[in-house]
Design an enzyme around this catalytic site. Structure first.
Site, PDB file in Angstrom:
ATOM      1  N   CYS A 126       0.790  -1.235   0.000  1.00  0.00           N
ATOM      2  CA  CYS A 126       0.000   0.000   0.000  1.00  0.00           C
ATOM      3  C   CYS A 126       0.821   1.283   0.000  1.00  0.00           C
ATOM      4  O   CYS A 126       0.697   2.087  -0.922  1.00  0.00           O
ATOM      5  CB  CYS A 126      -0.954   0.001   1.190  1.00  0.00           C
TER       6      CYS A 126
HETATM    7  N1  LIG Z   1      -3.537  -4.909   1.805  1.00  0.00           N
HETATM    8  C1  LIG Z   1      -3.857  -3.876   2.555  1.00  0.00           C
HETATM    9  O1  LIG Z   1      -3.360  -3.712   3.680  1.00  0.00           O
HETATM   10  C2  LIG Z   1      -4.869  -2.856   2.061  1.00  0.00           C
HETATM   11  C3  LIG Z   1      -5.440  -1.983   2.995  1.00  0.00           C
HETATM   12  C4  LIG Z   1      -6.364  -1.058   2.548  1.00  0.00           C
HETATM   13  C5  LIG Z   1      -6.671  -0.967   1.197  1.00  0.00           C
HETATM   14  N2  LIG Z   1      -6.075  -1.791   0.308  1.00  0.00           N
HETATM   15  C6  LIG Z   1      -6.452  -1.658  -1.102  1.00  0.00           C
HETATM   16  O2  LIG Z   1      -7.459  -2.627  -1.403  1.00  0.00           O
HETATM   17  C7  LIG Z   1      -7.276  -3.150  -2.723  1.00  0.00           C
HETATM   18  C8  LIG Z   1      -7.044  -4.643  -2.650  1.00  0.00           C
HETATM   19  O3  LIG Z   1      -5.880  -4.837  -1.872  1.00  0.00           O
HETATM   20  P1  LIG Z   1      -5.445  -6.279  -1.347  1.00  0.00           P
HETATM   21  O4  LIG Z   1      -4.267  -6.093  -0.478  1.00  0.00           O
HETATM   22  O5  LIG Z   1      -6.627  -7.008  -0.836  1.00  0.00           O
HETATM   23  O6  LIG Z   1      -4.949  -6.891  -2.722  1.00  0.00           O
HETATM   24  P2  LIG Z   1      -4.466  -8.361  -3.025  1.00  0.00           P
HETATM   25  O7  LIG Z   1      -3.375  -8.228  -3.995  1.00  0.00           O
HETATM   26  O8  LIG Z   1      -4.268  -9.116  -1.771  1.00  0.00           O
HETATM   27  O9  LIG Z   1      -5.732  -8.963  -3.736  1.00  0.00           O
HETATM   28  C9  LIG Z   1      -6.260  -8.413  -4.900  1.00  0.00           C
HETATM   29  C10 LIG Z   1      -7.277  -9.378  -5.421  1.00  0.00           C
HETATM   30  O10 LIG Z   1      -7.706  -8.901  -6.697  1.00  0.00           O
HETATM   31  C11 LIG Z   1      -8.150  -9.997  -7.421  1.00  0.00           C
HETATM   32  N3  LIG Z   1      -7.508 -10.077  -8.723  1.00  0.00           N
HETATM   33  C12 LIG Z   1      -6.181 -10.006  -8.970  1.00  0.00           C
HETATM   34  N4  LIG Z   1      -5.956 -10.150 -10.297  1.00  0.00           N
HETATM   35  C13 LIG Z   1      -7.178 -10.298 -10.878  1.00  0.00           C
HETATM   36  C14 LIG Z   1      -7.600 -10.473 -12.217  1.00  0.00           C
HETATM   37  N5  LIG Z   1      -6.730 -10.517 -13.220  1.00  0.00           N
HETATM   38  N6  LIG Z   1      -8.927 -10.579 -12.437  1.00  0.00           N
HETATM   39  C15 LIG Z   1      -9.797 -10.521 -11.411  1.00  0.00           C
HETATM   40  N7  LIG Z   1      -9.463 -10.361 -10.121  1.00  0.00           N
HETATM   41  C16 LIG Z   1      -8.163 -10.260  -9.860  1.00  0.00           C
HETATM   42  C17 LIG Z   1      -7.761 -11.251  -6.701  1.00  0.00           C
HETATM   43  O11 LIG Z   1      -8.866 -11.806  -6.049  1.00  0.00           O
HETATM   44  C18 LIG Z   1      -6.753 -10.760  -5.711  1.00  0.00           C
HETATM   45  O12 LIG Z   1      -6.693 -11.566  -4.604  1.00  0.00           O
HETATM   46  C19 LIG Z   1      -6.122  -2.362  -3.329  1.00  0.00           C
HETATM   47  O13 LIG Z   1      -6.631  -1.264  -4.010  1.00  0.00           O
HETATM   48  C20 LIG Z   1      -5.345  -1.901  -2.097  1.00  0.00           C
HETATM   49  O14 LIG Z   1      -4.603  -0.747  -2.353  1.00  0.00           O
HETATM   50  C21 LIG Z   1      -5.197  -2.764   0.713  1.00  0.00           C
END
Ligand SMILES: NC(=O)c1ccc[n+]([C@@H]2O[C@H](COP(=O)([O-])OP(=O)(O)OC[C@H]3O[C@@H](n4cnc5c(N)ncnc54)[C@H](O)[C@@H]3O)[C@@H](O)[C@H]2O)c1
Length: 453
Positions: free
Chosen positions: A282
């Site tokens: 992030c």
């Molecule tokens: N990880 C954190 O601590 C956190 C905290 C707050 C906000 N966020 C935000 O939330 C969002 C998700 O973060 P995350 O950490 O859960 O991400 P992550 O990378 O863990 O997961 C993203 C998910 O997107 C989906 N994905 C990936 N490629 C794909 C594709 N080609 N087609 C369809 N689906 C697909 C998958 O299910 C994947 O698990 C991001 O925008 C991130 O910035 C993350």
């Protein structure tokens, strides 16, 4: 009815698109409170793991909770979007928004997901609410998500379906706890009904534990997330700047400076830990995205550019300190404690361990690393460029210097004797300021970020 056929009271049915840290924590949180939840992924393997109650990544407490809600029939994972949308009332969109080479965010996944969700909404007769939880720059929910939804559904946003932006603030390592105990909730609503529907859902979900709810326009909700992360990143680069000064001031110690600063209520104690800089999925991505977005607006965000610059050079301090202690690093055995970007996760994204290791490899050092959980992920990135140890002891064995990179709990318990007994020569660099300099400097050669001599 839940997925096991058990009747549940009139709670909204929830779907979550994206099965990462945010998506799965949201899904497990709702399912744990008796909501009927469907998560959607594009990966068959991930769906089958989740349906067995196994999280696809390491996150404390998630395995137990996921196993329970799957067993209770409150959560199932499907491949594709349609089944998830058609059988639920509210969808949280939590797909990844990675960086592009110019630092701006990649919105392709957001857009393609919105299209697929729109296609499913087209087939529905009832009102559906989409809530964007992914971190997206201002304007994305309205210009990308709404446009895609309307185009593929043929329906009107604010009339036939609702749209909100509600950023997520969870911390990896505490993902489930933070999902259940947020400090605040932000709801950006496209229209009154969308915002009211989501607020009612959150109030039902959190009940007496409902935190302050901030209602905003979509763009403010989007910006709140970036502003929050950029501020925390700024705090880290700020204290690292002070740390780098401390190293040049006899007797100065950044941990004492930070402790006293943090007692000032206007400053606060958190995110004032000097070290090797921030990493993870992030902060680096969000600071870069905010810089790129600001430049597009025609405003040069110099403060943020310097936050990033400081963070890029900070991990290399570990290598500089190693050279100061050992001279030429060629052929030297370096033990690296910690590979994950922070404790309690196996996430290697933007971990500070990578630039440190790459720099050490450039200097032809020989590296052995240990991490309690991140080694399988590290192997996919670093391959056989380094050796991987199964224990702290094995990692330290015969090493010429040790660099503490991640402050895992098990590393905090080490004493000078552990280093003396196992290393070829007991030299330690504390990259996260977890050891008492007085205790360690008396017994071994010890350097730490932000410690003046
Ligand atoms: N990880 C954190 O601590 C956190 C905290 C707050 C906000 N966020 C935000 O939330 C969002 C998700 O973060 P995350 O950490 O859960 O991400 P992550 O990378 O863990 O997961 C993203 C998910 O997107 C989906 N994905 C990936 N490629 C794909 C594709 N080609 N087609 C369809 N689906 C697909 C998958 O299910 C994947 O698990 C991001 O925008 C991130 O910035 C993350």
């Amino acid at each position: 009815m839940n997925h096991a056929g058990v009747e549940i009271l009139e709670k909204k049915r929830i779907s979550v698109v994206g099965t990462g840290y945010v998506g799965l924590s949201t899904a497990v949180g709702f399912a744990g409170k008796g909501y009927c939840v469907i998560t959607s992924t594009h990966e068959l393997e991930k769906a089958s793991l989740v349906n067995k109650g196994v999280p696809p990544f390491h996150e404390p407490g998630l395995a137990e909770s996921l196993a329970r809600v799957v067993k209770d029939g409150n959560l199932k994972c499907v491949v594709g979007r349609e089944e998830a949308i058609l059988n639920t009332d509210v969808t949280f969109l939590a797909v990844g928004t990675p960086s592009q080479s110019d630092g701006s965010i990649e919105l392709q996944l957001i857009e393609s997901s919105a299209h697929e969700i729109g296609e499913a909404i087209k087939k529905k007769n009832s009102y559906h609410l989409l809530v964007v939880k992914s971190t997206v720059v201002p304007g994305t929910t309205e210009n990308v998500v709404k446009t895609a939804l309307e185009k593929s559904s043929g329906k009107k946003c604010g009339v036939d379906f609702g749209l909100c932006m509600s950023p997520e603030f969870l911390r990896q390592g505490f993902a489930l706890y933070d999902t259940m105990n947020p400090d605040r909730i932000v709801i950006g609503g496209y229209d009154q009904k969308s915002g009211d529907t989501l607020e009612a859902l959150y109030m039902e979900f959190y009940a007496e534990k409902t935190p302050p709810i901030i209602r905003t326009q979509l763009s403010s909700a989007e910006l709140i997330k970036y502003a929050s992360n950029a501020f925390l990143a700024t705090k880290i680069s700020f204290i690292n700047t002070i740390a780098n000064m401390c190293e040049k001031i006899p007797g100065a110690d950044v941990t004492q400076v930070a402790k006293a600063m943090g007692l000032d209520k206007r400053i606060g104690p958190l995110f004032l830990n000097a070290g090797l800089g921030y990493g993870g999925s992030c902060f680096p991505k969000d600071v870069k995205a905010l810089i790129a977005y600001s430049k597009k607006l025609g405003y040069e965000p110099e403060l943020l550019e310097n936050v990033e610059k400081i963070n890029a050079t900070q991990p290399l301090k570990a290598v500089e300190l190693s050279e100061k202690l050992l001279g030429d690093l060629k052929g030297k055995n370096v033990a690296i404690l910690g590979l994950a970007f922070k404790p309690d996760t196996d996430d290697m994204r933007e971990t500070r361990a990578i630039p440190i290791i790459n720099q050490l490899l450039k200097k032809q050092a020989k590296i052995t690393a240990y991490d309690p959980v991140a080694i399988p992920k590290a192997k996919t990135i670093l391959k056989d460029k380094i050796k991987y140890a199964k224990s702290i002891k094995e990692c330290l064995k015969n090493s010429d210097i040790c660099i503490l990179v991640t402050e895992w709990d098990e590393f905090t318990k080490l004493t000078p004797e552990d280093f003396i007994q196992n290393m070829h020569q007991a030299i330690l660099i504390d990259g996260r300021r977890i050891y008492d300099p007085k205790q360690f400097s008396q017994k071994i050669r010890f350097e730490a970020i932000g410690l003046g001599k």
